[in-house]
Design a protein around this motif. Structure first.
Motif, PDB file in Angstrom:
ATOM      1  N   HIS A   1      11.902  66.973  52.587  1.00 10.63           N
ATOM      2  CA  HIS A   1      11.834  68.091  51.650  1.00 10.63           C
ATOM      3  C   HIS A   1      12.300  69.378  52.329  1.00 10.63           C
ATOM      4  O   HIS A   1      11.484  70.253  52.669  1.00 10.63           O
ATOM      5  CB  HIS A   1      10.402  68.238  51.149  1.00 10.63           C
ATOM      6  CG  HIS A   1      10.271  68.815  49.790  1.00 10.63           C
ATOM      7  ND1 HIS A   1      11.035  69.872  49.339  1.00 10.63           N
ATOM      8  CD2 HIS A   1       9.446  68.504  48.767  1.00 10.63           C
ATOM      9  CE1 HIS A   1      10.684  70.188  48.109  1.00 10.63           C
ATOM     10  NE2 HIS A   1       9.728  69.364  47.746  1.00 10.63           N
TER      11      HIS A   1
ATOM     12  N   CYS B   1       4.508  79.932  44.381  1.00 12.30           N
ATOM     13  CA  CYS B   1       5.840  79.758  44.970  1.00 12.30           C
ATOM     14  C   CYS B   1       6.931  79.950  43.934  1.00 12.30           C
ATOM     15  O   CYS B   1       6.799  79.524  42.793  1.00 12.30           O
ATOM     16  CB  CYS B   1       6.000  78.354  45.556  1.00 12.30           C
ATOM     17  SG  CYS B   1       4.957  78.034  46.977  1.00 12.30           S
ATOM     18  N   SER B   2       8.005  80.559  44.378  1.00 15.44           N
ATOM     19  CA  SER B   2       9.208  80.602  43.563  1.00 15.44           C
ATOM     20  C   SER B   2      10.169  79.570  44.142  1.00 15.44           C
ATOM     21  O   SER B   2       9.797  78.809  45.021  1.00 15.44           O
ATOM     22  CB  SER B   2       9.822  82.007  43.612  1.00 15.44           C
ATOM     23  OG  SER B   2      10.257  82.294  44.930  1.00 15.44           O
ATOM     24  N   GLU B   3      11.389  79.556  43.687  1.00 16.29           N
ATOM     25  CA  GLU B   3      12.374  78.585  44.188  1.00 16.29           C
ATOM     26  C   GLU B   3      12.629  78.750  45.677  1.00 16.29           C
ATOM     27  O   GLU B   3      12.939  77.804  46.362  1.00 16.29           O
ATOM     28  CB  GLU B   3      13.695  78.747  43.428  1.00 16.29           C
ATOM     29  CG  GLU B   3      13.642  78.213  42.017  1.00 16.29           C
ATOM     30  CD  GLU B   3      13.534  76.710  41.974  1.00 16.29           C
ATOM     31  OE1 GLU B   3      14.220  76.026  42.745  1.00 16.29           O
ATOM     32  OE2 GLU B   3      12.737  76.213  41.152  1.00 16.29           O
ATOM     33  N   ASP B   4      12.501  79.985  46.201  1.00 16.58           N
ATOM     34  CA  ASP B   4      12.902  80.222  47.582  1.00 16.58           C
ATOM     35  C   ASP B   4      11.806  80.748  48.500  1.00 16.58           C
ATOM     36  O   ASP B   4      12.031  80.901  49.689  1.00 16.58           O
ATOM     37  CB  ASP B   4      14.100  81.169  47.623  1.00 16.58           C
ATOM     38  CG  ASP B   4      13.795  82.516  46.976  1.00 16.58           C
ATOM     39  OD1 ASP B   4      12.734  82.653  46.346  1.00 16.58           O
ATOM     40  OD2 ASP B   4      14.627  83.431  47.104  1.00 16.58           O
TER      41      ASP B   4
ATOM     42  N   ASP C   1       4.911  69.452  46.411  1.00 18.95           N
ATOM     43  CA  ASP C   1       5.050  70.811  45.898  1.00 18.95           C
ATOM     44  C   ASP C   1       3.709  71.421  45.498  1.00 18.95           C
ATOM     45  O   ASP C   1       3.620  72.627  45.309  1.00 18.95           O
ATOM     46  CB  ASP C   1       5.986  70.838  44.683  1.00 18.95           C
ATOM     47  CG  ASP C   1       7.438  70.639  45.076  1.00 18.95           C
ATOM     48  OD1 ASP C   1       7.799  70.965  46.231  1.00 18.95           O
ATOM     49  OD2 ASP C   1       8.204  70.138  44.246  1.00 18.95           O
TER      50      ASP C   1
ATOM     51  N   ARG D   1      10.897  77.568  51.729  1.00 14.98           N
ATOM     52  CA  ARG D   1       9.875  78.295  50.964  1.00 14.98           C
ATOM     53  C   ARG D   1       8.777  78.862  51.849  1.00 14.98           C
ATOM     54  O   ARG D   1       8.255  79.943  51.581  1.00 14.98           O
ATOM     55  CB  ARG D   1       9.248  77.381  49.915  1.00 14.98           C
ATOM     56  CG  ARG D   1      10.146  77.095  48.760  1.00 14.98           C
ATOM     57  CD  ARG D   1       9.391  76.345  47.692  1.00 14.98           C
ATOM     58  NE  ARG D   1      10.295  75.494  46.949  1.00 14.98           N
ATOM     59  CZ  ARG D   1       9.915  74.476  46.219  1.00 14.98           C
ATOM     60  NH1 ARG D   1       8.639  74.164  46.132  1.00 14.98           N
ATOM     61  NH2 ARG D   1      10.795  73.764  45.560  1.00 14.98           N
TER      62      ARG D   1
ATOM     63  N   ASP E   1      13.623  71.967  51.180  1.00 16.72           N
ATOM     64  CA  ASP E   1      13.293  73.180  50.414  1.00 16.72           C
ATOM     65  C   ASP E   1      11.948  73.769  50.830  1.00 16.72           C
ATOM     66  O   ASP E   1      11.777  74.986  50.839  1.00 16.72           O
ATOM     67  CB  ASP E   1      13.269  72.890  48.916  1.00 16.72           C
ATOM     68  CG  ASP E   1      14.631  72.577  48.348  1.00 16.72           C
ATOM     69  OD1 ASP E   1      15.644  72.819  49.046  1.00 16.72           O
ATOM     70  OD2 ASP E   1      14.699  72.075  47.215  1.00 16.72           O
TER      71      ASP E   1
ATOM     72  N   SER F   1       1.677  75.565  43.840  1.00 17.63           N
ATOM     73  CA  SER F   1       2.578  75.463  42.686  1.00 17.63           C
ATOM     74  C   SER F   1       2.749  76.819  42.008  1.00 17.63           C
ATOM     75  O   SER F   1       3.857  77.224  41.688  1.00 17.63           O
ATOM     76  CB  SER F   1       2.084  74.416  41.692  1.00 17.63           C
ATOM     77  OG  SER F   1       0.769  74.699  41.290  1.00 17.63           O
TER      78      SER F   1
ATOM     79  N   CYS G   1       7.208  81.241  49.162  1.00 11.97           N
ATOM     80  CA  CYS G   1       5.804  81.101  48.760  1.00 11.97           C
ATOM     81  C   CYS G   1       5.018  82.268  49.332  1.00 11.97           C
ATOM     82  O   CYS G   1       5.409  82.876  50.319  1.00 11.97           O
ATOM     83  CB  CYS G   1       5.228  79.786  49.296  1.00 11.97           C
ATOM     84  SG  CYS G   1       5.951  78.325  48.553  1.00 11.97           S
TER      85      CYS G   1
END
Length: 157
Positions: free
Chosen positions: A87, A112-115, A22, A93, A89, A109, A117
């Motif tokens: 990964h 990026c948000s949860e969904d 991440d 992203r 996710d 880091s 970058c």
């Protein structure tokens, strides 16, 4: 399975500094559907450059009775020093829809948000990590600086 696990632990202990996926600025997105030679080269190059090797998943799965098959399928990567992370996710992203894809991210880091970058570059195609990084070294931003630093690290070994 025992031999593969032992091989993996030896590779892991000999690996250079490794960041959490991440927060790694350099990632190569791959799939077991890629040619074996491409996977082997990707594993060697990502190990040298301190990059993360990212997969969405493994086709055999990781459930009971399938783990051994999945570990065997990862052999082209693990026997060449690659540290593989599953990964899915990160595929979302960075908007990765096909592989191979090489991503250089300015602030993985913080950016990026949860969904999604922002502030990153993607090079698609079955090319070497060195080639992809060379394409980005002319940039005058953080992406260019990261690319130059990682290319230097890749070429040192």
């Amino acid at each position: 399975p025992e031999a593969i696990a032992k091989q993996y632990s030896q590779i892991k202990s000999a690996a250079p500094e490794k960041r959490d996926d991440d927060t790694n600025e350099l990632m190569m997105f791959v799939s077991l559907s890629m040619p074996k030679g491409s996977l082997e080269k990707a594993a060697r190059d990502t190990r040298k450059a301190g990059a993360s090797l990212i997969m969405r998943g493994v086709s055999k799965g990781v459930g009971p009775g399938r783990w051994v098959q999945s570990m065997a399928a990862l052999e082209p990567l693990t026997k060449n020093g690659g540290e593989v992370s599953l990964h899915p996710d990160l595929f979302e992203r960075y908007g990765i829809k096909r592989v191979p894809a090489i991503v250089v991210a300015a602030e993985p880091s913080a950016g990026c948000s949860e969904d999604a970058c922002r502030d990153f570059a993607v090079i698609y195609g079955d090319v070497s990590l060195a080639y992809a990084l060379e394409r980005l070294t002319d940039r005058t931003d953080v992406i260019g600086a990261i690319s130059r630093q990682r290319l230097s690290k890749l070429e040192q070994r």
